[in-house]
Write a protein that holds these residues in place. Structure first.
Motif, short mmCIF file in Angstrom:
data_model
loop_
_atom_site.label_atom_id
_atom_site.label_comp_id
_atom_site.label_asym_id
_atom_site.label_seq_id
_atom_site.Cartn_x
_atom_site.Cartn_y
_atom_site.Cartn_z
N ASP A 1 -8.81 2.35 10.00
CA ASP A 1 -9.66 1.78 8.86
C ASP A 1 -8.67 1.12 7.88
N ILE A 2 -7.74 1.80 7.38
CA ILE A 2 -6.78 1.58 6.37
C ILE A 2 -6.04 0.30 6.82
N SER A 3 -5.51 0.52 7.89
CA SER A 3 -4.59 -0.75 8.56
C SER A 3 -5.53 -2.20 8.78
N PHE A 4 -6.81 -1.92 9.15
CA PHE A 4 -7.67 -3.08 9.32
C PHE A 4 -7.87 -3.69 8.01
N GLU A 5 -8.04 -3.15 6.86
CA GLU A 5 -8.58 -3.53 5.84
C GLU A 5 -7.55 -4.06 4.83
N LEU A 6 -6.38 -3.70 5.09
CA LEU A 6 -5.21 -4.35 4.38
C LEU A 6 -4.83 -5.86 4.79
N ASP B 1 -6.48 -6.60 1.85
CA ASP B 1 -7.53 -7.01 1.03
C ASP B 1 -7.97 -5.77 0.15
N VAL B 2 -7.73 -4.48 0.52
CA VAL B 2 -8.29 -3.39 -0.42
C VAL B 2 -7.54 -3.42 -1.80
N CYS C 1 0.74 -1.13 -0.03
CA CYS C 1 -0.02 -0.05 0.14
C CYS C 1 0.80 1.28 -0.02
#
Length: 472
Positions: free
Chosen positions: A434-439, A441-442, A393
């Motif tokens: 939120d960004i760290s949690f979704e990685l 898979d984004v 990312c």
């Protein structure tokens, strides 16, 4: 002394500027104190003993850089350094740490530094010996059998560890010659090792067992390690056979061989000298042991006693450690505290006099927060970018986003408790949660953060002052 000798105060401040924003007066003070150590070493011995270090007292709120200045200073000059909390110590008669333990911790730090320095000096020789042992482990030959057959001394004979008869004459045990095939195979393995082709291969090596840290205190402040007693009686260290990868075995073998080569008596004497001449003790939260003029009860009763116990350490005394007596006359002490409840004048007069240089650190402004986010070599934005790049990312912060993060940090410190630059860690974690949690898979691997995104994350956390409450 180390490379710090040749650094002027301006150069020292320039090095500190790479990691710490602002606080110019504090940087100047520690740079001068450091340079004065070099100047002192240039004096004749009789004059050198008369000059004591000028201890520093830093005053300022939490998170403005007090601890970081002292830590970077010690790292810069490669000096023994220890950070202690004044609140962990109690006066004699109360349960808690004895103040002399700070000097013992400093001596341990000096011992580690000096020992590592001597090990690095023997590194190349130890590397060659370690290579031979790895080759021997991969292709066992006649050397191994000869070593096992050879007695190590009279103790081995008495305990039955050596089968051969011990002979005090200078006759050498005849080593059987290796075959040409074994020699050729060893050379091939040596080349493969140097080319890095065998790093993942498993081998068995003898690893020296670390003695258990069971110690007993003796009179005079020293201690004896029980784990070492029987090894000393036996005249040798216990080893244990372990299976591990070549790359791991190399590190352990180099360390073991280098330790065999160094003179521990010389290491200890140099470590004591390094501790006495270059040691830095950073006493944090020193304001918490300052006793005010009011009634004191409970935990407060020991505050003044802790000051009285610290006083001889700062003034200069001899502390017995397991490596020998250590004088604290020329150790540099840096005290630090917020002093928002008490003031330096609440310390006992004798202790005040031992901290002649007083530096007041300033509160961080919004501009300081912007610089903290972007300028240092280990800048906070850079840290978070590197973390997310490990999962593919790419994170981009716009200039207005950086300004907004700094404004949020400043407002939060104004409206709540002022915790200085530590507020930025709270904001950055919330911002990227939120960004760290979704990685990972984004789908979007390039994420751009602007001021609008920052405001949306903190619109509830930041409140405007309600001016109506001040209207009668």
């Amino acid at each position: 002394m180390t490379q710090i000798k040749s650094m002027t105060p301006k150069q020292i401040v320039a090095e500190l500027d790479k990691y710490i924003i602002g606080q110019d007066s504090a940087k100047r003070s520690v740079a001068i104190a450091l340079r004065n150590r070099y100047r002192r070493n240039m004096l004749p011995e009789e004059m050198r003993e008369e000059i004591s270090p000028k201890n520093i007292l830093m005053m300022g709120p939490t998170g403005v850089g007090k601890t970081e200045i002292a830590r970077r200073l010690a790292k810069l000059m490669d000096a023994p350094f220890v950070k202690v909390e004044a609140t962990k110590y109690t006066e004699v008669g109360y349960v808690g740490r004895d103040v002399e333990s700070m000097v013992k911790d400093l001596m341990e730090s000096s011992m580690r530094l000096t020992k590592q320095k001597h090990i690095m000096e023997k590194y190349e020789v130890a590397k060659d010996v370690a290579e031979e042992k790895i080759i021997e482990a991969i292709i066992p030959g006649s050397r191994k059998s000869a070593e096992q057959a050879a007695p190590s001394g009279p103790y081995s004979f008495l305990t039955g560890r050596g089968r051969a008869t011990y002979n005090q004459s200078s006759e050498k045990i005849e080593q059987p010659r290796e075959s040409d095939d074994v020699t050729l195979a060893r050379e091939q393995v040596r080349q493969q090792l140097r080319d890095g082709l065998l790093e993942e291969q498993y081998i068995e090596i003898d690893v020296v067992e670390q003695p258990k840290e069971n110690t007993i205190d003796v009179s005079g402040g020293g201690s004896i390690s029980i784990g070492n007693i029987f090894d000393i009686m036996g005249g040798q260290q216990k080893t244990k056979r372990k299976s591990m990868k070549v790359k791991e075995a190399r590190k352990i073998l180099i360390e073991q061989e280098a330790q065999k080569m160094i003179d521990m008596d010389r290491v200890t004497s140099e470590a004591v000298e390094n501790c006495e001449e270059n040691g830095i003790i950073f006493i944090d939260e020193i304001d918490k042991i300052a006793s005010g003029s009011g009634y004191r009860a409970g935990a407060d009763v020991s505050r003044e006693g802790v000051q009285r116990d610290i006083l001889p350490i700062v003034e200069g005394c001899v502390v017995n450690t397991k490596y020998g007596p250590v004088k604290t006359d020329h150790v540099l002490f840096i005290g630090a505290g917020a002093f928002h409840v008490s003031s330096p004048t609440d310390l006992i007069p004798e202790l005040q006099g031992r901290f002649p240089i007083r530096v007041e650190l300033e509160n961080l402004t919004q501009k300081d927060f912007v610089r903290i986010l972007t300028e240092p070599e280990n800048a906070l934005l850079k840290q978070h970018k590197e973390l997310l790049e490990t999962e593919g990312c790419e994170l981009e912060f716009t200039d207005d986003a950086v300004e907004e993060i700094a404004r949020m940090a400043f407002l939060m410190n104004e409206q709540n408790e002022n915790i200085g630059a530590r507020r930025l860690h709270t904001i950055m974690e919330k911002l990227l949660e939120d960004i760290s949690f979704e990685l990972p898979d984004v789908e979007e691997k390039h994420i751009k953060i602007d001021s609008a995104y920052v405001k949306s994350k903190f619109e509830e956390a930041i409140r405007k002052d309600d001016l109506e409450k001040f209207i009668l």
